[in-house]
Scaffold this motif. Structure first.
Motif, PDB file in Angstrom:
ATOM      1  N   CYS A 601     -34.861 -31.706  29.098  1.00 24.73           N
ATOM      2  CA  CYS A 601     -33.527 -31.111  29.323  1.00 24.73           C
ATOM      3  C   CYS A 601     -33.623 -29.647  29.747  1.00 24.73           C
ATOM      4  CB  CYS A 601     -32.651 -31.246  28.093  1.00 24.73           C
ATOM      5  SG  CYS A 601     -33.056 -30.114  26.750  1.00 24.73           S
ATOM      6  N   LYS A 602     -34.806 -29.038  29.605  1.00 23.21           N
ATOM      7  CA  LYS A 602     -35.078 -27.665  30.052  1.00 23.21           C
ATOM      8  C   LYS A 602     -34.316 -26.599  29.268  1.00 23.21           C
ATOM      9  CE  LYS A 602     -35.840 -29.321  34.763  1.00 23.21           C
ATOM     10  NZ  LYS A 602     -35.215 -29.471  36.080  1.00 23.21           N
ATOM     11  N   SER A 603     -33.689 -26.982  28.171  1.00 26.77           N
ATOM     12  CA  SER A 603     -32.934 -25.986  27.394  1.00 26.77           C
ATOM     13  C   SER A 603     -33.839 -24.862  26.905  1.00 26.77           C
ATOM     14  CB  SER A 603     -32.279 -26.644  26.172  1.00 26.77           C
ATOM     15  OG  SER A 603     -31.425 -27.670  26.564  1.00 26.77           O
ATOM     16  N   CYS A 604     -35.086 -25.189  26.590  1.00 30.16           N
ATOM     17  CA  CYS A 604     -35.976 -24.194  25.986  1.00 30.16           C
ATOM     18  C   CYS A 604     -36.508 -23.179  26.990  1.00 30.16           C
ATOM     19  CB  CYS A 604     -37.148 -24.903  25.315  1.00 30.16           C
ATOM     20  SG  CYS A 604     -38.036 -26.038  26.406  1.00 30.16           S
ATOM     21  N   ILE A 605     -36.636 -23.588  28.247  1.00 30.93           N
ATOM     22  CA  ILE A 605     -37.407 -22.788  29.208  1.00 30.93           C
ATOM     23  C   ILE A 605     -36.884 -21.362  29.392  1.00 30.93           C
ATOM     24  CG2 ILE A 605     -38.178 -22.675  31.621  1.00 30.93           C
ATOM     25  CD1 ILE A 605     -38.444 -25.755  31.412  1.00 30.93           C
ATOM     26  N   PRO A 606     -35.568 -21.180  29.624  1.00 30.94           N
ATOM     27  CA  PRO A 606     -35.132 -19.792  29.834  1.00 30.94           C
ATOM     28  C   PRO A 606     -35.130 -18.956  28.559  1.00 30.94           C
ATOM     29  CG  PRO A 606     -33.262 -21.302  30.000  1.00 30.94           C
ATOM     30  CD  PRO A 606     -34.475 -22.149  29.800  1.00 30.94           C
ATOM     31  N   LEU A 607     -35.307 -19.584  27.406  1.00 34.50           N
ATOM     32  CA  LEU A 607     -35.163 -18.840  26.155  1.00 34.50           C
ATOM     33  C   LEU A 607     -36.430 -18.132  25.723  1.00 34.50           C
ATOM     34  CD1 LEU A 607     -33.185 -21.483  24.080  1.00 34.50           C
ATOM     35  CD2 LEU A 607     -32.293 -19.680  25.545  1.00 34.50           C
ATOM     36  N   CYS A 608     -37.577 -18.592  26.199  1.00 34.90           N
ATOM     37  CA  CYS A 608     -38.839 -18.060  25.680  1.00 34.90           C
ATOM     38  C   CYS A 608     -39.029 -16.605  26.085  1.00 34.90           C
ATOM     39  CB  CYS A 608     -40.022 -18.882  26.175  1.00 34.90           C
ATOM     40  SG  CYS A 608     -41.585 -18.224  25.546  1.00 34.90           S
ATOM     41  N   PRO A 609     -39.092 -15.681  25.099  1.00 37.61           N
ATOM     42  CA  PRO A 609     -39.267 -14.270  25.454  1.00 37.61           C
ATOM     43  C   PRO A 609     -40.665 -13.970  25.977  1.00 37.61           C
ATOM     44  CG  PRO A 609     -38.999 -14.543  23.058  1.00 37.61           C
ATOM     45  CD  PRO A 609     -39.006 -15.909  23.648  1.00 37.61           C
ATOM     46  N   TYR A 610     -41.592 -14.920  25.854  1.00 34.13           N
ATOM     47  CA  TYR A 610     -42.974 -14.674  26.282  1.00 34.13           C
ATOM     48  C   TYR A 610     -43.353 -15.539  27.483  1.00 34.13           C
ATOM     49  CZ  TYR A 610     -42.600 -12.768  21.659  1.00 34.13           C
ATOM     50  OH  TYR A 610     -42.158 -12.074  20.567  1.00 34.13           O
ATOM     51  N   THR A 611     -42.362 -16.145  28.101  1.00 37.20           N
ATOM     52  CA  THR A 611     -42.565 -17.054  29.233  1.00 37.20           C
ATOM     53  C   THR A 611     -43.716 -18.025  28.985  1.00 37.20           C
ATOM     54  OG1 THR A 611     -43.875 -15.382  30.388  1.00 37.20           O
ATOM     55  CG2 THR A 611     -41.575 -15.535  30.998  1.00 37.20           C
ATOM     56  N   ALA A 612     -43.753 -18.541  27.761  1.00 40.00           N
ATOM     57  CA  ALA A 612     -44.838 -19.461  27.402  1.00 40.00           C
ATOM     58  C   ALA A 612     -44.507 -20.905  27.776  1.00 40.00           C
ATOM     59  CB  ALA A 612     -45.119 -19.368  25.910  1.00 40.00           C
ATOM     60  N   ILE A 613     -43.231 -21.175  28.081  1.00 35.53           N
ATOM     61  CA  ILE A 613     -42.844 -22.561  28.348  1.00 35.53           C
ATOM     62  C   ILE A 613     -42.718 -22.783  29.849  1.00 35.53           C
ATOM     63  CG2 ILE A 613     -41.247 -24.418  27.754  1.00 35.53           C
ATOM     64  CD1 ILE A 613     -40.278 -22.766  25.431  1.00 35.53           C
ATOM     65  N   SER A 614     -43.346 -23.831  30.323  1.00 38.35           N
ATOM     66  CA  SER A 614     -43.207 -24.177  31.739  1.00 38.35           C
ATOM     67  C   SER A 614     -42.780 -25.637  31.820  1.00 38.35           C
ATOM     68  CB  SER A 614     -44.525 -23.961  32.463  1.00 38.35           C
ATOM     69  OG  SER A 614     -45.522 -24.740  31.855  1.00 38.35           O
ATOM     70  N   PHE A 615     -42.388 -26.029  33.003  1.00 35.42           N
ATOM     71  CA  PHE A 615     -41.907 -27.396  33.161  1.00 35.42           C
ATOM     72  C   PHE A 615     -42.883 -28.173  34.034  1.00 35.42           C
ATOM     73  CE2 PHE A 615     -38.985 -30.768  34.500  1.00 35.42           C
ATOM     74  CZ  PHE A 615     -38.531 -31.139  33.241  1.00 35.42           C
ATOM     75  N   ASP A 616     -43.324 -29.288  33.514  1.00 32.14           N
ATOM     76  CA  ASP A 616     -44.262 -30.119  34.260  1.00 32.14           C
ATOM     77  C   ASP A 616     -43.452 -31.141  35.053  1.00 32.14           C
ATOM     78  OD1 ASP A 616     -46.072 -31.975  35.164  1.00 32.14           O
ATOM     79  OD2 ASP A 616     -47.339 -31.846  33.368  1.00 32.14           O
ATOM     80  N   GLU A 617     -43.330 -30.882  36.346  1.00 27.80           N
ATOM     81  CA  GLU A 617     -42.473 -31.727  37.190  1.00 27.80           C
ATOM     82  C   GLU A 617     -42.993 -33.163  37.259  1.00 27.80           C
ATOM     83  OE1 GLU A 617     -39.610 -31.257  38.566  1.00 27.80           O
ATOM     84  OE2 GLU A 617     -39.344 -29.084  38.336  1.00 27.80           O
ATOM     85  N   GLU A 618     -44.303 -33.321  37.072  1.00 29.53           N
ATOM     86  CA  GLU A 618     -44.870 -34.659  37.234  1.00 29.53           C
ATOM     87  C   GLU A 618     -44.436 -35.619  36.128  1.00 29.53           C
ATOM     88  OE1 GLU A 618     -49.215 -35.028  38.053  1.00 29.53           O
ATOM     89  OE2 GLU A 618     -48.518 -33.844  39.790  1.00 29.53           O
ATOM     90  N   VAL A 619     -44.555 -35.149  34.883  1.00 29.97           N
ATOM     91  CA  VAL A 619     -44.130 -36.023  33.776  1.00 29.97           C
ATOM     92  C   VAL A 619     -42.706 -35.723  33.341  1.00 29.97           C
ATOM     93  CG1 VAL A 619     -46.424 -36.518  32.868  1.00 29.97           C
ATOM     94  CG2 VAL A 619     -45.247 -34.453  32.154  1.00 29.97           C
ATOM     95  N   PHE A 620     -42.127 -34.678  33.934  1.00 28.51           N
ATOM     96  CA  PHE A 620     -40.767 -34.257  33.625  1.00 28.51           C
ATOM     97  C   PHE A 620     -40.593 -33.876  32.146  1.00 28.51           C
ATOM     98  CE2 PHE A 620     -36.310 -33.818  34.460  1.00 28.51           C
ATOM     99  CZ  PHE A 620     -36.333 -33.462  35.784  1.00 28.51           C
ATOM    100  N   LYS A 621     -41.521 -33.063  31.686  1.00 30.62           N
ATOM    101  CA  LYS A 621     -41.449 -32.597  30.303  1.00 30.62           C
ATOM    102  C   LYS A 621     -41.767 -31.107  30.290  1.00 30.62           C
ATOM    103  CE  LYS A 621     -41.685 -36.963  28.784  1.00 30.62           C
ATOM    104  NZ  LYS A 621     -40.710 -37.643  27.969  1.00 30.62           N
ATOM    105  N   ALA A 622     -41.272 -30.432  29.261  1.00 32.13           N
ATOM    106  CA  ALA A 622     -41.615 -29.024  29.081  1.00 32.13           C
ATOM    107  C   ALA A 622     -42.973 -28.927  28.383  1.00 32.13           C
ATOM    108  CB  ALA A 622     -40.549 -28.329  28.250  1.00 32.13           C
TER     109      ALA A 622
END
Lengths: 667, 325
Positions: A601-622
């Motif tokens: 759902c990508k809800s987490c991605i913009p929240l990370c203050p350390y840009t530690a979360i990325s989105f894996d387009e292949e499996v469609f998971k964070a």
């Protein structure tokens, strides 16, 4: 407990500390040990006077072996102090250190309560919470990350210069970023330094030149840190290079373009002389400016403002160094650690209207006087006031914007001694009668009290009392045309009116008005007044809560040159210790995403203050990069389907901790 | 005949949609009937409570109970079916998490009765007549079930073995659940018989959600020209999808309406409303109190938005020790 099934048999050892009287005087430690003994899973429950002592640690280790314990709970002081001590003790006894959990019954109970029964109950509640929590603990391993040896030093004042040189001499590559066109900072503006009366420029400019010439230092002046990402050992910073409209590698600093400018005389506020003189649209801040490069002021230069000018400067420059098409540039650098040395600013005396700064032309702030008495200043060192006259009587007011509940409550530490110094210099240069008005004389530090005594012997007057106002309203004839300082002389208990020609305001120091920007960039904290917060006020005054980010000089608090340099050296040494170790161990309190549970759902991605979360387009998971993750828990709380969990703070651990905390009836 | 497992269907406080969903199985229903012996289904077949009372304990293989528990009668029937059944299945949102009727827990019992019997604009009740549990007249007595203080989920009243989510459960989810139960290999207790991953996983619009975004406010779907291809949240239309269990075949999304959360949360979440609130609020563009208020004002009915189906089963007000009856 359900986890006994998945985690094997849980055998908890509970150890509660008296901490001498720190805990023992307020909390009935024996009772706590007794109550906890009967909780499910607890195999042994002991109390001891000092758990952190060697015998205390040995007791824990022996119990682990003898009773085959696999969970350890210590109720003592703050984990900040002794978590590592007990983790090491646990590990030494052969079980994973993350099976240990610490309960703080000192700062959280004994120190903050007076009711013994209630404090004891709280200690029991906190301990019960921990007991329920450790059922769900798991073995974890620390990760190692290598350290990039390059260092970013932010701020080119004396602190930044000293830190950069120390690191460069040790063979480390340093990026020194300064937002002004030259390094040197506030110290470059000073005339003489207290208490030895060394000429500031004479001791500073050689260091500035050394910075410029050092092969390990990449000097980035007229530049600002725009963005920082990464983590200790592996930071990336984007540096904004503001255009000087000069080709830096071509200009030799001949200054011919300044002479050739269509403006015959200076017309614009001269930052270096704090407005006591005017400069042209093309200028060099001061003769020893480093680097020796001119700057075009885009707000003032006719060519840059209107796109049209005779361009006499271009005509004159035989090296073709002028480039009006220059644009802002962004450079990305990679560093492993950072020293923030952005300094302080002086208090704006206009905020105290009854001292007349900005209203009466012969009221000056101390920095203006530094320029005025400087032999390379706007008057060549002549003490001539704005009205063209030489003052015969001068009043210096201390604590302007310091120790004042209406402005800044802190003591700025440097103003008493610099006011004494300015009294000495003004008297020497103008022959005037000088009065110092002080609340308390604060001249700590080597040689400063002696210096004060010397200046007193020279005949400078010292009047103890906070000045009520500076006015031009004359009560008698001899006051006419003068500035009258109204003050209660508290040593003789008389209210006095002292007419003077010139008033000098000993302004205090405060955090830069935009200090917050740097604070956010590097994720460091500040104390209430806005100075950057050190990791420990006594034992780590140069370190911050952000790993690999150190602070030095005026940005951490008011200090003189001596202390700023000492702190810069300490910060550099800390950075060197980190670099030479070569790696750091990361606490394994990182968040992790269960791929089966993540809905993408990508809800987490913009929240990370350390840009530690990325989105894996292949499996469609964070995905979380555990090296970047600092374990703040933001994504864990925000994941709408609870697909993210965090080591050391799993939902099971937290829920059971809360549950244990709220089970009052057991007591 | 007697070899087939016995099955019961019952409804408590519900709209009837769940019953409808059984009928919606269409030809599938015939398969079900072939495999089981329906011993109790008041909405479709003529059985009496006394028939159930006469059955041996645990003689029913599975009771499918829909609706939440509001009245004494529903409570009694739930207990009775629990006693007579091996397996109790909470069928549909109301039994599972409280459902729409659970929103009544915003109001005290007396508030509800006052409105319904006195104040509602369509009501004329000059004699202030109120329903009574027992009414005697001319020596005879008639009774009504008691109206309890709160709405409860089925598992707040009896032990529940399985849950089939949805308002109402889709034919697919219902049929799959039935097949699992009839297969003889029963899943672990308290399992929700639906995928345990949020709806976004199956959402046809998931590609259109950007990685970087923040909410400046929320638009109401009925007043918005909704892009039929784009993620609702990316259009700033509030969607419960990220906090809601999938398995519904994205029916609402297919109808160009955002998810309202009827399948409830994933098994890892204790409170669906709190979770989506935590998620949404972390991504508001607002930086100060006034801006935050403005964005939140764009959700006129927060409780009905975040807890539309989950209020009765949520953590909210759970520390209020209100007597049930």
């Amino acid at each position: 407990m359900t986890s006994t099934k998945q985690n094997g048999e849980v055998r908890i050892g509970y150890f509660v500390c008296h901490c001498g009287h720190n805990i023992g005087a307020t909390i009935d430690v024996l009772k706590v040990a007794d109550v906890i003994k009967n909780l499910p899973g607890v195999v042994i429950s002991r109390e001891y006077k000092y758990m952190c002592s060697d015998p205390g640690q040995e007791m824990i280790q022996e119990d682990i072996k003898e009773h085959n314990l696999n969970r350890i709970v210590v109720a003592a002081c703050s984990p900040l102090l002794h978590e590592n001590t007990f983790r090491r003790a646990t590990e030494k006894a052969g079980i994973n250190q993350y099976y240990f959990h610490m309960v703080n019954i000192r700062e959280n109970a004994s120190w903050v309560h007076v009711d013994k029964a209630e404090a004891t109950r709280k200690a029991i509640d906190l301990s019960r919470a921990a007991i329920q929590r450790v059922f769900f603990h798991q073995a974890l391993e620390k990760k190692q990350v290598s350290i990039n040896p390059n260092v970013l030093v932010v701020g080119g004042g004396i602190s930044g210069i000293h830190a950069a040189l120390t690191l460069a001499k040790a063979g480390k590559k340093v990026y020194l970023v300064e937002r002004d066109p030259t390094i040197g900072g506030l110290m470059a503006k000073f005339d003489k330094t207290f208490p030895t009366l060394d000429c500031a420029a004479c001791i500073l400019t050689p260091k500035m030149t050394e910075v410029k010439n050092h092969p390990n230092i990449e000097l980035m002046t007229y530049s600002e840190v725009e963005k920082v990402s990464g983590f200790v050992g592996q930071y990336k910073a984007t540096i904004k290079r503001k255009p000087r409209y000069i080709k830096e590698d071509v200009c030799v600093g001949c200054l011919d373009c300044i002479d050739a400018c269509i403006y015959k005389d200076g017309k614009y506020y001269d930052e270096f002389n704090v407005g006591l003189s005017k400069r042209k649209p093309v200028y060099i801040p001061f003769p020893q400016a480093t680097p020796q490069l001119v700057v075009f002021d885009p707000e003032a230069c006719v060519r840059l403002k209107r796109g049209k000018c005779k361009e006499t400067c271009v005509e004159k420059c035989d090296r073709d160094a002028i480039d009006f098409d220059q644009k802002e540039k962004f450079e990305e650098i990679e560093i492993g650690s950072v020293i923030v040395a952005t300094g302080f600013q002086i208090f704006d005396a206009k905020k105290i209207p009854y001292y007349g700064y900005g209203k009466y032309q012969n009221v000056y702030n101390a920095l203006e006087i530094e320029r005025l008495v400087n032999s390379s200043g706007p008057t060549g060192g002549q003490v001539v006031m704005r009205n063209g006259e030489v003052p015969k009587k001068i009043g210096i007011i201390h604590c302007v914007g310091s120790r004042d509940e209406k402005t800044n409550i802190w003591c700025s530490r440097v103003c008493c001694t610099y006011s004494v110094k300015l009294a000495h210099l003004l008297k020497e240069l103008s022959g005037a009668d000088v009065y110092n008005f002080y609340i308390d004389m604060r001249t700590p530090g080597k040689g400063q009290e002696e210096f004060y005594n010397q200046v007193m012997r020279e005949g400078v007057h010292f009047i103890r009392g906070r000045v009520a106002e500076v006015t031009d309203w004359a009560a008698e004839k001899e006051e006419q045309g003068k500035l009258i300082i109204r003050v209660e002389d508290t040593l003789i208990g008389v209210v006095r009116r002292i007419p003077v020609d010139m008033v000098v305001l000993g302004v205090g120091v405060e955090p830069h008005s935009d200090a917050d920007k740097i604070r956010r960039l590097f994720n460091i904290s500040c104390s209430t007044e806005g100075f950057y917060l050190e990791k420990h006020p006594k034992l780590a005054p140069f370190d911050t809560a952000s790993d690999g980010v150190y602070i030095a000089g005026g940005c951490q608090g008011p200090k003189d040159i001596t202390d700023a340099v000492a702190q810069a050296g300490a910060a550099a040494a800390e950075a060197l210790a980190l670099i030479d170790k070569g790696f750091i161990e990361m606490e394994p309190n990182t968040a992790f995403i269960s791929e089966d549970n993540c809905s993408g759902c990508k809800s987490c991605i913009p929240l990370c203050p350390y840009t530690a979360i990325s989105f894996d387009e292949e499996v469609f998971k964070a995905k979380i990069n555990e090296v970047l993750c600092k374990g703040c828990g933001t994504c864990v709380a925000a994941c709408p389907s609870a697909a993210i969990d965090q080591n050391l703070f799993t939902n099971d651990q937290i829920y059971n901790e809360i549950d244990g905390l709220l089970k009052y009836e057991i007591v | 005949m007697s070899e087939k497992p016995k099955v019961a269907f019952y409804w408590c406080a519900s709209c009837g949609g769940c019953e409808e969903s059984i009928v919606d199985l269409a030809e599938g229903l015939l398969d079900v009937i072939e495999k089981v012996d329906i011993v109790f289904w008041p909405v479709a077949m003529d059985f009496k409570t006394s028939d159930v009372e006469a059955m041996a304990d645990k003689s029913i293989f599975a009771s499918f109970i829909n609706g939440c528990i509001r009245t004494s009668e529903q409570e009694e029937m739930a207990h009775l079916l629990r006693k007579k059944s091996k397996v109790v299945v909470a069928y549909g949102s109301c039994a599972h998490t409280g459902g729409i009727p659970g929103l009544a827990n915003q109001f005290a019992r007396e508030q509800i009765l006052t409105y319904v019997y006195d104040e509602a604009p369509t009501v004329t009740n000059e004699n202030k007549v109120r329903p009574e549990v027992e009414h005697r007249m001319n020596g005879a007595s008639v009774t009504l079930p008691a109206f309890r203080n709160v709405v409860r989920t089925l598992d707040q009243v009896i032990d529940v073995d399985y849950y089939i989510p949805g308002c109402a459960p889709t034919p697919k989810i219902a049929q799959e659940a039935l097949q699992i139960l009839l297969s003889g290999e029963l899943p672990p207790n308290a399992t929700v018989l639906a995928p345990d991953i949020a709806l976004c996983d199956q959402c046809p619009r998931k590609d259109s959600k950007p990685e970087e975004f923040e909410y400046h406010g929320f638009k109401r779907p009925q007043w918005t020209d909704i892009d039929p291809e784009k993620c609702f949240l990316a259009q700033e239309i509030f969607c419960m999808g990220p906090a809601t269990r999938g398995g519904c075949e994205s029916l609402c999304i297919g109808g160009n309406m955002p998810c309202t959360g009827c399948f409830g949360p994933t098994c890892r979440v204790k409170d669906q409303g709190a979770k989506i609130l935590s998620s949404i609020c972390s991504a508001l563009s607002a930086k100060d109190k006034d801006e935050i208020e403005k964005i939140l004002d764009s959700i006129p009915d927060p409780l009905g938005t975040f807890y539309r189906y989950g209020l009765a089963g949520s953590l909210l007000r759970r520390n209020v020790k209100l007597p049930v009856s």
